[in-house]
Design a protein around this motif. Sequence first.
Motif, short mmCIF file in Angstrom:
data_model
loop_
_atom_site.label_atom_id
_atom_site.label_comp_id
_atom_site.label_asym_id
_atom_site.label_seq_id
_atom_site.Cartn_x
_atom_site.Cartn_y
_atom_site.Cartn_z
N THR A 65 8.77 46.43 -42.65
CA THR A 65 7.69 45.46 -42.81
C THR A 65 7.54 44.67 -41.51
OG1 THR A 65 9.23 43.87 -43.74
CG2 THR A 65 8.01 45.24 -45.29
N SER A 66 6.29 44.33 -41.20
CA SER A 66 6.01 43.67 -39.93
C SER A 66 4.74 42.84 -40.08
CB SER A 66 5.83 44.72 -38.83
OG SER A 66 5.24 44.14 -37.70
N GLU A 67 4.84 41.60 -39.61
CA GLU A 67 3.64 40.74 -39.60
C GLU A 67 2.67 41.18 -38.50
OE1 GLU A 67 2.97 38.21 -41.56
OE2 GLU A 67 4.87 37.67 -42.51
N ALA A 68 3.15 42.02 -37.59
CA ALA A 68 2.33 42.38 -36.43
C ALA A 68 1.43 43.58 -36.70
CB ALA A 68 3.23 42.67 -35.23
N VAL A 69 1.00 43.73 -37.96
CA VAL A 69 0.02 44.77 -38.27
C VAL A 69 -0.88 44.20 -39.37
CG1 VAL A 69 1.70 45.88 -39.84
CG2 VAL A 69 -0.32 47.14 -39.09
N GLU A 70 -2.19 44.47 -39.23
CA GLU A 70 -3.10 43.91 -40.24
C GLU A 70 -2.87 44.63 -41.57
OE1 GLU A 70 -6.40 44.82 -41.57
OE2 GLU A 70 -6.12 46.92 -41.05
N PRO A 71 -3.14 43.96 -42.69
CA PRO A 71 -2.71 44.48 -43.99
C PRO A 71 -3.31 45.84 -44.37
CG PRO A 71 -3.35 42.16 -44.17
CD PRO A 71 -3.72 42.60 -42.79
N GLY A 72 -4.45 46.20 -43.83
CA GLY A 72 -5.09 47.47 -44.22
C GLY A 72 -4.64 48.65 -43.39
N THR A 73 -3.66 48.43 -42.50
CA THR A 73 -3.25 49.50 -41.57
C THR A 73 -1.74 49.72 -41.66
OG1 THR A 73 -5.00 48.86 -40.05
CG2 THR A 73 -3.22 50.17 -39.12
N VAL A 74 -1.32 50.97 -41.59
CA VAL A 74 0.09 51.29 -41.37
C VAL A 74 0.14 52.11 -40.08
CG1 VAL A 74 0.75 51.24 -43.80
CG2 VAL A 74 -0.07 53.39 -42.80
N TRP A 75 1.28 52.04 -39.41
CA TRP A 75 1.33 52.75 -38.12
C TRP A 75 2.75 53.15 -37.78
CZ3 TRP A 75 3.78 51.35 -33.51
CH2 TRP A 75 4.36 50.07 -33.49
N THR A 76 2.86 54.05 -36.80
CA THR A 76 4.18 54.44 -36.30
C THR A 76 4.06 54.90 -34.85
OG1 THR A 76 6.16 55.74 -36.77
CG2 THR A 76 4.06 56.90 -36.96
N TRP A 77 5.22 55.04 -34.19
CA TRP A 77 5.23 55.63 -32.85
C TRP A 77 4.99 57.13 -32.97
CZ3 TRP A 77 4.78 51.78 -29.88
CH2 TRP A 77 5.57 50.64 -29.99
N ASN A 78 4.28 57.69 -32.02
CA ASN A 78 4.03 59.12 -32.13
C ASN A 78 5.11 59.91 -31.39
OD1 ASN A 78 3.38 59.11 -29.43
ND2 ASN A 78 1.46 60.19 -29.66
#
Length: 971
Positions: free
Chosen positions: A861-874
């Motif tokens: 979990t991270s506050e540094a991402v907007e709630p409608g997005t999930v992400w990862t390093w490629n």
Amino acid sequence: MPNTSSNTPLHDPTGGTVPGATEIKTTTCYMCACRCGIRVHLRDGEIRYIDGNPEHPLNQGVICAKGSSGIMKQKSPARLTRPLRRIAGRDRGESAFEEISWEEAFALLEKRLAHIRATDPKRFALFTGRDQMQALTGLFARQFGTPNYAAHGGFCSVNMAAGMIYTIGGSFWEFGGPDLERAKLFVMLGTAEDHHSNPMKVALSKFKRSGGRFISINPIRTGYSAIADEWIPIRPGTDGALLLALIHELIQDDRIDHEFLKKFSNSPDLVCLDDSAENGLFLRDPQREAVNEDLPQNKYAWDQVRNVPVQRETDQTEHFALTGEFVMPAGPHHGKRVATAFELLRREVEACTPEWAGSITGISPSRIRLLAKELAHAAFEQAFELPIAWTDAWGGHHDAVIGRPVAFHAMRGLAAHSNGFQTVRALAILMSLLGTIDRPGGFRHKAPYPRQTPPRVRNVSDETQIKPNTPLGAAPLGFPARPEDLCVNANGQPIRLDKAFSWEHPLSAHGLMHNVITNAVHQDPYAIDTLMIFMANMAWNSTMNTTSIRALLNAKDVEGNFKIPFLVVCDAFDSEMVSFADLVLPDTTYLERHDCMSILDRPISEFDGPVDAVRIPIVPPQGECKPFQEVLIELASRLKFPAFTTADGGRKFKDYPDFIVHYETAPGSGIGFLSGWRGPNGDQSLRGEPNPKQWEMYASNNCVHHYEMPIEHHYMRNWNRGYMKFAKEMGLRQKEDPIQIAIYSEILQHFRQSASGQRPGRQPPGHLRARVATYFNPLPFWYAPLEYGATALADYPLNAVTQRPMAMYHSWDSQNAWLRQIHSHNYLFINPITAKNAGIEDGGWLWVESQWGKVRCMGRTSEAVEPGTVWTWNAIGKSDGAWHLQSGADEARKGFLLNHLISEELPLEGTGRISNSDPITGQAGWYDVRVRIRPAAGDEPEITYPQSHTPSTTAATSAPTELAYFAGSLK
Ligand code: SF4
């Protein structure tokens, strides 16, 4: 504390006696694509460490984690060291190879390629990854006679390049960037820390220290965004809506640079509104000669004082109307209804209010309004002048250049969407309204740009340009300006394997590498024989739909023959892709070869003039590794390509260094790959006879050549008469005509006219007419990413995106012992609210699913991402066993790829399927995928899904070595 930027070698930090002879060699880094200058410190010929070169203009001594870890690339056990051939009867993907000699490899290739070239040259396809010698690989393809060539741009950031180049004649990163030395406000959109990395860090640090304000607009707050004064979270794929709302606000409040727009853009030019063959086109005066036949400039503007149409190409622009609709008086266009291009923009964005954009982007309307005011305040209230005299294209003299200190930078976050081209157009137009193009404090060009909108480089557009044993009649890649420039046959069907420059993706300036394997296996539009891949991990992280592509690489017909008959892979390391090859060509590392970052390609130019750079070998190649450049020169010579053969049929170039020194773009032109130390004595820049000592001169000058232009050529280069003359003389441009900013793109309108049946000549196939007519809007507009139309959005409520981490570049560093200590596996980052709603705990295992596939991974979990997005390093996740990592390594068991969730194709009415790309440029829609998340069950195995296995190549890889680094003695 040692001074690591000094010129004093730091060989033995323990202070003991240094054994062995030491030396420092300079070259250019290639641990990522930024091309920083480095110093390689050697002891007894062995590399001991690498640091940044303080005398290099690009990075000024700064080095990043990757750059300083280059030594471990040399020490990797995954190095390939001899040519390999797949053992007959074994499947692709098994890494079942036998060693062969280079002579066998060349003989095999020569025979096969000679036959293809003599029969049907387009059955050979050459696609390259992040190579920095596209001028050479493109030349090879052209001389071979195949149109099937492209590099990685189509799945990287072609929207950024094309959207900007078709609008302002230049682009971000290599061809231009923000002038942070003079900017007061800097707005960065959709940028991770992977492009222009060290120079951007240096510039940002100075900018912030001098009081500049930095706003980052991004779904995620990492990298550069982490030091922004303000982070404005935005939903992926919606930047276009934000930019249009900002344009709306600036126009509504009349906070735009009238003078700039009237003089330097096509804003005042009159567009025909009648429902005729001229609909949507600029009216032109038939009495006046067009300066440039590609982009005729004999247009009209409306003199609002005299209320008559007047010649647009004049210095007298102050009376031009920026807005309004008019009727042409007596004359060749009598009675025709016209409006200014700017008027049409005003109408286009009329409904793009902050409220409209707020509902799309997730940004509050009040913040959008305030941002528009901040931009205008910086551009107009903080404007300044530099006392630099210059003369414009029409002969007007100016005592100063005006600074508009608001700068922007954007990258793949805007580009990698199927609406990216129009989004980038919107950004370029926003910058133009603020008057920040090639002015102090704003966007500034870098040579060889600016060029026309678009540059006068035309790709193959006719099957007759492809002939056996003959070079192509045009370049494989180009910038179409009319439907007649498309690469289609008489039936309107694609000529290229990747369908670039077809009606499916007309302006695909960088090709569509992401569709090559799928199209080749489906024999759509035709079957090929040999696919040569250089430096692209298409069996893993560089492809969409990874599992399916791996199966396609092994697909056979009913008779048991591979559908892609012959697959050649050139790489330095034993990657996932290598295991599928029929023939493996072992490449060198960047520390073992000559290379050049050429003005003919993607140089490292600065705002003040052209800069190019080279690499020179620091150490000899390992084993029998051979630079791919040498492979191409050898094959081109054996196949007797005209550009590589003397008049009497002999070999023209001994090797790659010889080619670089002696090749000229045209006989006697004096223009070649390198711009520095030209002429017989090496005292000429940019243009001059070949100089046999050119490599030595680069080597003794930090491997870089910087040509500093006179100050009067530093700004306003689209219209700067002195610069335009210089650029033409030096071969940077073909003509000297001004490069007017395309607020309104007549080029797009030509395609739209064809699709609407208003234009004779080439017509799109019926099933693509509506698509072309919709997306080829000559004015920027926002539409939802195309994948949304094929997705049940309520079932897949989240956007999923990836970024490159600071410490790894693609999969290149998977085998790097130092960098693996920073990233050996990845997590899916989720906003805490989103995670809580889905029942997912910090660090817990979860499933992330799209309509195309599913992945099991760990979440954070991270506050540094907007709630409608999930992400990862490629590219952190690996196939088990690949890259010579131990079976069960974290990269395979805990690392994962989002690529499994992304399809390379979308459904299309009429033909069934079409590339998952921007309908204008073919840019891969990496960031359009929609997903949902759910916790993994407690009894599920704690490893990522899907798992795959890539056996290590046992033949011909280097044995692991250890480095006694600080011990003060050699190993
Ligand atoms: S930013 Fe890229 S080119 Fe520069 S030092 Fe780091 S890895 Fe090397």
